[in-house]
Write a protein that holds these residues in place. Sequence first.
Motif, short mmCIF file in Angstrom:
data_model
loop_
_atom_site.label_atom_id
_atom_site.label_comp_id
_atom_site.label_asym_id
_atom_site.label_seq_id
_atom_site.Cartn_x
_atom_site.Cartn_y
_atom_site.Cartn_z
N ASP A 84 0.66 -1.22 -0.16
CA ASP A 84 -0.20 0.12 0.44
C ASP A 84 0.81 1.13 -0.18
O ASP A 84 0.06 2.51 -0.78
CB ASP A 84 -0.88 -0.17 0.90
N SER A 85 1.95 1.24 0.67
CA SER A 85 2.55 2.54 1.21
C SER A 85 3.95 1.88 0.19
O SER A 85 4.78 0.69 0.99
CB SER A 85 3.14 2.42 2.02
N PRO A 86 4.67 2.44 -0.61
CA PRO A 86 6.16 1.99 -1.68
C PRO A 86 7.64 1.76 0.10
O PRO A 86 7.44 2.80 0.45
CB PRO A 86 6.72 2.95 -2.20
N LYS A 90 8.19 7.62 0.57
CA LYS A 90 7.23 8.26 -0.42
C LYS A 90 7.77 8.25 -1.99
O LYS A 90 6.47 7.77 -2.51
CB LYS A 90 6.08 9.08 -0.06
N ARG A 91 8.50 8.77 -1.38
CA ARG A 91 9.17 9.49 -3.66
C ARG A 91 9.00 8.56 -4.02
O ARG A 91 9.26 8.14 -5.51
CB ARG A 91 10.40 10.23 -3.34
N GLY A 93 8.02 5.32 -4.52
CA GLY A 93 6.94 5.36 -5.22
C GLY A 93 6.33 5.46 -6.66
O GLY A 93 5.46 5.61 -7.60
N SER A 377 9.90 8.26 7.60
CA SER A 377 9.43 7.17 6.35
C SER A 377 9.47 6.30 6.58
O SER A 377 8.10 5.40 5.37
CB SER A 377 9.42 8.77 4.91
N THR A 378 10.03 5.80 6.81
CA THR A 378 10.10 4.93 6.21
C THR A 378 9.41 3.12 7.02
O THR A 378 9.07 2.69 6.98
CB THR A 378 11.86 4.05 5.90
N GLU A 381 5.81 2.70 7.34
CA GLU A 381 5.98 1.35 6.72
C GLU A 381 6.11 0.20 5.74
O GLU A 381 5.60 -1.05 5.50
CB GLU A 381 6.19 1.60 4.84
#
Length: 432
Positions: A84-86, A90-91, A93, A377-378, A381
């Motif tokens: 669902d999330s890379p 985020k970038r 993705g 951010s990692t 996820e």
Amino acid sequence: MYIRELHHRTARRLGSVLAAAVCAAGPITVCGPAIAQPPPPTITPFATPVTDTCPHRDRPPAAIDTSEVPAPGEPTPTALPVPDSPIGGKRLGECGVVLPTGAPAVPPDISATAWMVSDLDTGAVVAAKDPHGRYRPASTIKVLLATIALRTLDLDTVVVGTQADADVEGTRVGIGPGGRYSNRQLLHALVMASGNDAAHAIAAQLGGDEATVAKMNSLAQSLYARDTRAATPSGLDGPGMSTSAYDLSLLFREAMSIPLFAEMIGTEQFDFPGFPADPRIPGDQDHPGFPIANDNGLLYNYPGALGGKTGFTDDARQTFVAAAERNGRRLAVTLLQADVLPIRPWEQAARLLDYGFALGPSAKVGDIPGDEAESASTAPELAGPPENAIAYSAQPRTESRYDELWMTLMVGGLILVPILLVGTWHVRTRRR
């Protein structure tokens, strides 16, 4: 006179034939009206494949041969689920070129459909193109096999080569029936010369091809390589084979944490054993040992190159992963579905490494999960590996923790025993 006239006629005819031949060769004014020539063929200039629309988000491009057709009775593998999330931020993705804010344009002449440059030590992703797009790894998947073998097999164990090793499809280093090979030698052949026969001999010790592929996929999942599925130990194309530039960079970083792997991929030449004569072949003689050379062009031509792994199949095209060091900074580069035009894969890798080093250590668009990658951010996820994933990568770290605990207990025991003895002596003295 007849003879002279015959000579004149022959000369005129010969002149006419020569003139016709000259005129046929191109539009020359002395031949009368110019003959229209077809326009030269249009040569399409090189262009890097565009991935902005995420054409390979779910699965690699369609195969061009039958290598991925399942065996009779076997199901066709479904596409791997897309997180669902890379993974990594985020970038990552994004499917086109992913660069830090304000970064200059990437180097020209990069034919790789997907690529990534990352910091081998911090796990920072410096720049990428279609980082989670799914492509075939070819022999770069041997990085995953080597990681398992180095952490599982006794490198001094000697195995005997078989006819099945010698008959394996694709690139072979030259294992012969009856030859005696240590696992250390087999691993050199695996990562330096991409020997599929070496992969077969290693897989046989890990339980066979099917069991080995299961172990490779389990390790990939435990490392959060969610785009990766091995189908063969060697990297030959097979049903469901897949990886991404991000995953391959992650797997390579894990392998590089093993000092012996880093040593092997940086070895330029290695002596490999021969094998005895085959008694079934009349006149066959013993086959002497021979040197094998590293097939990675970057190792010989790029200052600071640490080594890497090459790959190629008809469906995967050119694949490549490698690393280099400059001023104490180590960067890795990955290429997937590249071509030898306009420049060779190792040259494309060299340009991307130069680009990454020029950006500086603060440049980052994402992270590779690991002990050093602490991006906020990692972590959220990462959903965690499947329940059946065997965390081979955790074994050295786990053993280290056990060693620390054991050492603590030993030191504590050495301190505690004298205290107890002294205490016992005091008690006995008081009783007396």
